[in-house]
Scaffold this active site. Sequence first.
Site, PDB file in Angstrom:
ATOM      1  CG  ASN A   1      10.658   0.324   0.744  1.00  0.00           C
ATOM      2  OD1 ASN A   1      11.147   1.344   1.194  1.00  0.00           O
ATOM      3  ND2 ASN A   1      11.137  -0.869   0.991  1.00  0.00           N
TER       4      ASN A   1
ATOM      5  N   PRO B   1       0.813  -1.214   0.000  1.00  0.00           N
ATOM      6  CG  PRO B   1      -0.762  -1.569   1.648  1.00  0.00           C
ATOM      7  CD  PRO B   1       0.575  -2.051   1.184  1.00  0.00           C
ATOM      8  CD  GLU B   2       4.782   2.677  -2.320  1.00  0.00           C
ATOM      9  OE1 GLU B   2       5.064   3.806  -2.745  1.00  0.00           O
ATOM     10  OE2 GLU B   2       5.578   1.720  -2.375  1.00  0.00           O
TER      11      GLU B   2
ATOM     12  NE  ARG C   1      10.645   1.885   5.797  1.00  0.00           N
ATOM     13  CZ  ARG C   1       9.376   2.244   5.635  1.00  0.00           C
ATOM     14  NH1 ARG C   1       8.725   1.823   4.568  1.00  0.00           N
ATOM     15  NH2 ARG C   1       8.770   3.002   6.511  1.00  0.00           N
TER      16      ARG C   1
END
Length: 268
Positions: free
Chosen positions: A165, A2-3, A252
């Site tokens: 990311n 999800p972004e 990350r």
Amino acid sequence: MPEGDTVLQAARRLHSALAGQVLTRSDLRVPRFATADLTGRTVLDVTPRGKHLLTRIEGGLTLHSHLRMDGSWKVYAPGERWRGGPAHQIRAILGTAERTAVGYRLPVLELLRTSEESKAVGHLGPDLLGPDWDPDTALTRLLADPARPLGEALLDQRNLAGIGNIYKSELCFLLRVTPWLPLGELPPGTAEHIAPLAKKLLEANRDRPIRVTTGRGRPDERLFVYGRAPRPCLRCRTPIRVADQGDGTRARPTYWCPACQKGPSPSP
């Protein structure tokens, strides 16, 4: 993952299913709010803010959720089988006579007064897909710490809200610099392109079910670098590399092309 673009799509689905409807079922499966009962209240709207979701409910209440790495909201029709994960991963259920919204693996779920939403999202920078978008403010915040690596600054939601990311890696590739390059060492003229390019990428994907940054349709060529290590770069054929970036408190993974992108990077 999800972004900002996928959170916007989730908000649209939830808004379409719940807004204007009276809740007939309410189940918040987190200890602090386990006794809260929202049944009988009307859902007013569902609004995205960066990577946060704000479900506003009659009576001055807001259900704030954040999906982080693998959280999701699913919407089901009456009688439809729930397929978002095992029952123990369900954190929230909001049901109406026509639809049921189920929140899976939500790392952040809290019920607060709508008048106090700023406690949850007031720290965020300009939203790349929101009405408050301001590229000048975003750039000023990004450049406030010249020694900070570009990748870390892009992920800091206090600078600009909505990048995760995937977009971090893709943006750095398009800017032709590594995510470890300090902001103060960006090539002349590069900084001014960061915010407009970020917005362009998220805008292009806000209505797509599958994220694409390359303009290519093949499944293995939809992204320039993210998830592609050690396959060849789509531009120069050099093997894409991957390494973690950040303080180590959260995974990350960061992808880059060592030939196309200039600047420091971890040793192989």
